[in-house]
Scaffold this active site. Structure first.
Site, PDB file in Angstrom:
ATOM      1  N   LYS A 225     -19.456 -35.775  22.119  1.00  0.00           N
ATOM      2  CA  LYS A 225     -19.344 -34.651  21.182  1.00  0.00           C
ATOM      3  C   LYS A 225     -17.983 -33.985  21.331  1.00  0.00           C
ATOM      4  O   LYS A 225     -17.631 -33.485  22.395  1.00  0.00           O
ATOM      5  CB  LYS A 225     -20.459 -33.644  21.459  1.00  0.00           C
ATOM      6  N   ASP A 230     -16.407 -23.923  18.679  1.00  0.00           N
ATOM      7  CA  ASP A 230     -17.650 -23.682  17.951  1.00  0.00           C
ATOM      8  C   ASP A 230     -17.854 -22.186  17.758  1.00  0.00           C
ATOM      9  O   ASP A 230     -18.254 -21.479  18.680  1.00  0.00           O
ATOM     10  CB  ASP A 230     -18.834 -24.285  18.709  1.00  0.00           C
ATOM     11  N   LYS A 237     -21.838 -17.050  16.367  1.00  0.00           N
ATOM     12  CA  LYS A 237     -22.168 -16.714  17.747  1.00  0.00           C
ATOM     13  C   LYS A 237     -21.698 -15.291  18.062  1.00  0.00           C
ATOM     14  O   LYS A 237     -20.665 -14.835  17.544  1.00  0.00           O
ATOM     15  CB  LYS A 237     -21.451 -17.657  18.716  1.00  0.00           C
ATOM     16  N   ASP A 248     -16.727 -26.828  24.153  1.00  0.00           N
ATOM     17  CA  ASP A 248     -17.758 -27.527  23.391  1.00  0.00           C
ATOM     18  C   ASP A 248     -17.348 -28.956  23.041  1.00  0.00           C
ATOM     19  O   ASP A 248     -18.130 -29.676  22.413  1.00  0.00           O
ATOM     20  CB  ASP A 248     -18.114 -26.745  22.121  1.00  0.00           C
ATOM     21  N   GLU A 309     -24.694 -27.702  15.419  1.00  0.00           N
ATOM     22  CA  GLU A 309     -23.817 -28.642  14.711  1.00  0.00           C
ATOM     23  C   GLU A 309     -23.507 -29.900  15.511  1.00  0.00           C
ATOM     24  O   GLU A 309     -23.167 -30.932  14.947  1.00  0.00           O
ATOM     25  CB  GLU A 309     -22.507 -27.948  14.334  1.00  0.00           C
ATOM     26  N   ARG A 311     -25.391 -31.982  17.195  1.00  0.00           N
ATOM     27  CA  ARG A 311     -26.279 -33.112  16.903  1.00  0.00           C
ATOM     28  C   ARG A 311     -25.982 -33.713  15.537  1.00  0.00           C
ATOM     29  O   ARG A 311     -26.264 -34.886  15.299  1.00  0.00           O
ATOM     30  CB  ARG A 311     -27.726 -32.673  17.025  1.00  0.00           C
TER      31      ARG A 311
END
Length: 460
Positions: A225, A230, A237, A248, A309, A311
């Protein structure tokens, strides 16, 4: 930075490793002055305790090895203590059986400094490679760990999707690997819709980065990933959660660290690395809660939280990986807070249906002091990721079993016989021996150690 052992030297100061049980006998072998010096400083063999012995200049160093339970709670403490010694070259007299690699690697990892933005004082102690260890192997592992740490520690301004691609190209150039990239609108043209969807609101174009190395042996595909930052998207967030979101892309960083170990070792394997690299930003073209998209595999996905996001981008990459099924498919991602709640920040949980792989990883993790723990692909939770309006839900309501439902989501796209997913943290919250606060490798040493056994079984 140089994370290597020193060359053998006739002037190396001896390090004597002393357990609490053997402390009295060891002190009895010292000169009277040295014994008094040790008693004055209260040396008792506690874990990481160091004592420089006086003599004609410096005579040597005592370092406490502590008890087995202390070492289990504080891995790499002995190697870190060596790295913190004064400016000199040192050689260990004798290594305790079973601790050889951990001590050597702990020393090397303690040499790491993230000095891109500020000059950091280097460790002054130089350690001659202890006898009985494969020094070059440990140096390769340390270099790979440093790569993963550097990538995670670099802020998103300097480690966006474009910079992550540059890092892959640099690694590929070092080992003569091939790199292919699908970027921007080409993601839609080549059927990577979810990668494009997540990354389309960023000024830095989303992309799928692919690296290929090796022409023989079993096939291994690593998927990482690469969400370089993010914000959470429209499900923004809070500031406290967003503060470390440069990490991330820790899955991509760890996958690249593992790839470096594999290539540097010359492992007989056909290696493929896939990294969906995006930023999950907020703009007028951000994807929205309630949207439904069709993934590369043809499955439809309802978006119930734009902050789930990772996944999504992994789904397209895993679908691509499954189109040419490898002998083993590994996915690594900083995917869910639920995994941290389940096992905390220090353990890398993994999911697999392959019993042999799970057992090999468990053994390997203990051997190399890289803790992992198996969590279940619990089939009874499959309905939780099925919203009814679409094939899949990217963020089931209720908050229960969040790490498991995320893993089940990914499994829908990983259509291969042998698959493992790691839901890592990728971040060291406080300083620890050989692991300074910041980015960290998780699970990759255990994987690297287990791969020869696992890949051999894959081909049988």
């Amino acid at each position: 930075m140089s994370m290597t052992f020193a060359q053998a030297s006739s002037v190396a100061l001896p390090i004597v490793l002393v357990s609490p049980e053997a402390c009295k006998d060891t002190l009895a072998t010292l000169s009277e002055t040295q014994a008094q010096w040790a008693a004055f400083h209260g040396f008792d063999g506690s874990l990481g305790q160091t004592l420089v012995l006086p003599g004609d200049g410096l005579a040597g160093v005592l370092i406490g090895t502590g008890t087995a339970s202390e070492r289990a709670r504080k891995r790499f403490a002995i190697g870190a203590a060596i790295a913190a010694l004064p400016d000199a070259t040192y050689a260990i007299d004798a290594l305790p059986q079973g601790q050889e690699e951990e001590i050597g690697l702990g020393y090397l990892l303690s040499l790491y400094r993230f000095d891109r933005y500020r000059t950091q004082s280097a460790a002054k102690a130089r350690l001659v490679a202890p006898e009985g260890i494969d020094a070059q192997r440990l140096e390769r592992i340390a270099a790979a760990e440093a790569l993963a740490r550097d990538l995670i520690n670099t802020p998103a301004e300097d480690m966006g999707p474009d910079a992550l691609e540059a890092a892959v190209r640099s690694l590929a150039g070092e080992f003569r690997a091939q790199v292919m990239v699908v970027e921007g609108a080409d993601l839609l043209a080549q059927n990577f819709p979810l990668i494009h969807t997540v990354g389309r609101a960023s000024a830095k174009a989303p992309r799928l980065i692919e690296m290929i190395w090796g022409e023989s042996g079993p096939s291994l595909t690593l998927v990482g990933k690469g969400v370089c930052f993010d914000t959470g998207g429209l499900n923004l967030k809070p500031g406290a959660s967003m503060g470390i979101m440069k990490k991330d892309m820790g899955g991509a960083a760890n996958v690249l660290g593992l790839a470096r170990m594999i290539m540097a070792s010359g492992m007989d394997v056909q290696l493929r690395v896939l990294i969906p690299a995006v930023e999950n930003n907020v703009a007028g073209n951000s994807f929205r809660p309630g949207d439904i998209f069709t993934a590369r595999s043809g499955l439809t996905v309802e978006i119930n939280n734009t902050d789930a996001e990772g996944r999504l981008v992994l789904a397209d990459a895993l679908a691509l990986a499954s189109e040419t099924p490898p002998d083993l498919l590994i996915c690594m991602a900083t995917l869910t807070g639920a995994a941290r709640v389940a096992v905390g920040p220090d353990i890398a949980p993994f999911f697999t249906d392959d019993e042999a792989l799970a057992q090999a990883l468990g053994r390997s993790a203990n051997e190399v002091a890289d803790p992992v723990w198996r969590l279940p692909f619990h089939d009874a939770y499959e309905p939780m990721i099925e919203p009814g309006i679409a094939d899949l839900d990217n963020a089931p309501s209720g908050g229960m079993a969040g790490s498991i439902t995320a893993a089940l989501f990914l499994r829908r796209f990983a259509l291969v016989p042998r698959f493992a997913h790691f839901d890592i943290y990728g971040w060291q919250r406080t300083n620890a021996p050989a692991r300074p606060k910041g980015g960290v490798g998780q699970g990759i040493r255990a994987l690297f150690n287990a791969l020869p056994e696992v890949l051999t079984k894959c081909q049988k």
